[in-house]
Design an enzyme around this catalytic site. Structure first.
Site, PDB file in Angstrom:
ATOM      1  CG  HIS A 117      -0.053   0.244   2.562  1.00  0.00           C
ATOM      2  ND1 HIS A 117       0.439  -0.715   3.210  1.00  0.00           N
ATOM      3  CD2 HIS A 117       0.012   1.286   3.268  1.00  0.00           C
ATOM      4  CE1 HIS A 117       0.980  -0.341   4.241  1.00  0.00           C
ATOM      5  NE2 HIS A 117       0.598   0.839   4.377  1.00  0.00           N
ATOM      6  CG  ASP A 119       1.414   5.238   4.712  1.00  0.00           C
ATOM      7  OD1 ASP A 119       1.110   4.328   4.830  1.00  0.00           O
ATOM      8  OD2 ASP A 119       2.491   5.663   5.032  1.00  0.00           O
ATOM      9  CG  HIS A 267       4.929   1.047   3.250  1.00  0.00           C
ATOM     10  ND1 HIS A 267       4.588   2.092   2.739  1.00  0.00           N
ATOM     11  CD2 HIS A 267       4.482   0.993   4.620  1.00  0.00           C
ATOM     12  CE1 HIS A 267       3.435   2.784   3.623  1.00  0.00           C
ATOM     13  NE2 HIS A 267       3.492   2.411   4.754  1.00  0.00           N
ATOM     14  NE  ARG A 282       2.642   6.028   9.265  1.00  0.00           N
ATOM     15  CZ  ARG A 282       1.601   5.616   8.680  1.00  0.00           C
ATOM     16  NH1 ARG A 282       1.643   4.520   8.262  1.00  0.00           N
ATOM     17  NH2 ARG A 282       0.663   6.476   8.442  1.00  0.00           N
TER      18      ARG A 282
HETATM   19  C1  SIN Z   1       2.780   1.011   7.952  1.00  0.00           C
HETATM   20  O1  SIN Z   1       3.266   2.259   8.379  1.00  0.00           O
HETATM   21  O2  SIN Z   1       2.086   0.758   7.056  1.00  0.00           O
HETATM   22  C2  SIN Z   1       3.451   0.016   9.041  1.00  0.00           C
HETATM   23  C3  SIN Z   1       4.861  -0.313   8.642  1.00  0.00           C
HETATM   24  C4  SIN Z   1       5.638  -1.158   9.685  1.00  0.00           C
HETATM   25  O3  SIN Z   1       4.874  -1.595  10.650  1.00  0.00           O
HETATM   26  O4  SIN Z   1       6.585  -1.812   9.114  1.00  0.00           O
END
Ligand code: SIN
Length: 292
Positions: A117, A119, A267, A282
């Site tokens: 995906h 973000d 990612h 994050r």
């Molecule tokens: C995300 O930001 O989608 C999660 C990434 C992760 O937990 O490695």
């Protein structure tokens, strides 16, 4: 591999290697990702370091910084060097509206980002990028890596005919879809974002073209019939997921911070460590509306 694909790879791999004066920059693959050393992100950066991080970011798209002992405020301060912070979509009461806690443990039934995906593309202005600071990792050998995919290269590896076909098409990105596809409704009071973006866009800083597709949020390609749209989107999602050449893999250690360019990278957080635990925070930076 077809000649146009070899040419695209060659254009990247034969670029003159930049010599960094203030940082160590070690590519993860020739096509995406780099480990950056020689920096303490809790401290002020020198102008030279600042400039070289930006150069490395636009070159490698995913930067990995090891051994960064950061408080949430230091994490946010580093992110703010790249722009104003992008708020968390659905902050929990009493949480910092700019810090998304990413946690999984033996009670988890799902984890954030477990699938390819980008973000927040249902937003009019998806984030420029995100910085995930992982503070605790699953026990040794228990996984929890994150995969990243280079969406410039995903575009470059398409045939010239497919590139022509996709140029000018737009797609609807619907913030309710992740719930609807699970048979649920978005949380009450959530002002669900819905926006239309081009499928082929240009990176605002480099002008390079890239493929903007995003399985969890994309409902359909506006100019095609529903059947055609589903077939084309499935083909493009499979292209991203099944082309390892596009990918790099980050193996986390405690206190690793990864900064990825959400404008040109997908990612996938790999949830292969259940019932073990993993925790990180994050912080994201505000971006601009994707432009064809
Ligand atoms: C995300 O930001 O989608 C999660 C990434 C992760 O937990 O490695």
């Amino acid at each position: 591999m077809e000649q146009f694909a070899l040419d695209a790879i060659e254009r990247i791999t034969t670029r003159k290697r930049h010599v960094y004066d203030t940082l160590g920059v070690e590519p993860l693959t020739p096509l995406i990702g780099a480990e950056v050393s020689g920096l303490d992100l809790s401290k002020d950066l020198t102008p030279g370091q600042d400039e070289e991080i930006r150069h490395a970011f636009l070159t490698h798209h995913v930067l990995v910084f090891r051994d960064q002992n950061l408080t949430p405020d230091e994490h946010k301060r580093f992110a703010q060097l790249f722009g104003a912070l992008h708020p968390v979509a659905l902050p929990t009461p009493d949480s910092d509206p700019y810090v998304l806690e990413i946690s999984a443990n033996q009670k988890s039934r799902w984890v954030a980002g477990d699938g390819w995906h980008v973000d927040g593309t249902a937003d009019a202005e998806p984030s420029l990028g995100s910085m995930l600071h992982v503070t605790s990792v699953p026990e040794a050998g228990s996984g929890g890596d994150t995969l990243f995919a280079n969406m410039h290269l995903a575009y470059d590896l398409l045939s010239p005919a497919m590139k022509t076909f996709l140029t000018g098409l737009t797609a609807l990105h619907d913030g309710a879809l992740p719930w609807l596809r699970k048979g649920q409704s978005p949380p009450r009071g959530y002002d669900v974002p819905r926006n239309e973006h081009p499928i082929v866009v240009r990176h605002p800083d480099t002008g390079r073209q890239l493929l903007l597709v995003n399985k969890p949020y994309m409902s359909r390609i506006t100019q095609l019939s529903e059947t055609e749209s589903t077939a084309v989107l499935d083909l493009l999602y499979a292209h991203v997921a099944r082309t390892p050449l596009l990918h790099c893999r980050v193996r986390w250690q405690p206190n690793t911070l990864v900064f990825w360019d959400n404008r040109c990278v997908q990612h996938h957080a790999v949830w292969d460590y259940f019932p073990h635990a993993r925790h990180g925070r994050r912080v994201s930076v505000r971006g601009a509306r994707p432009q064809a």
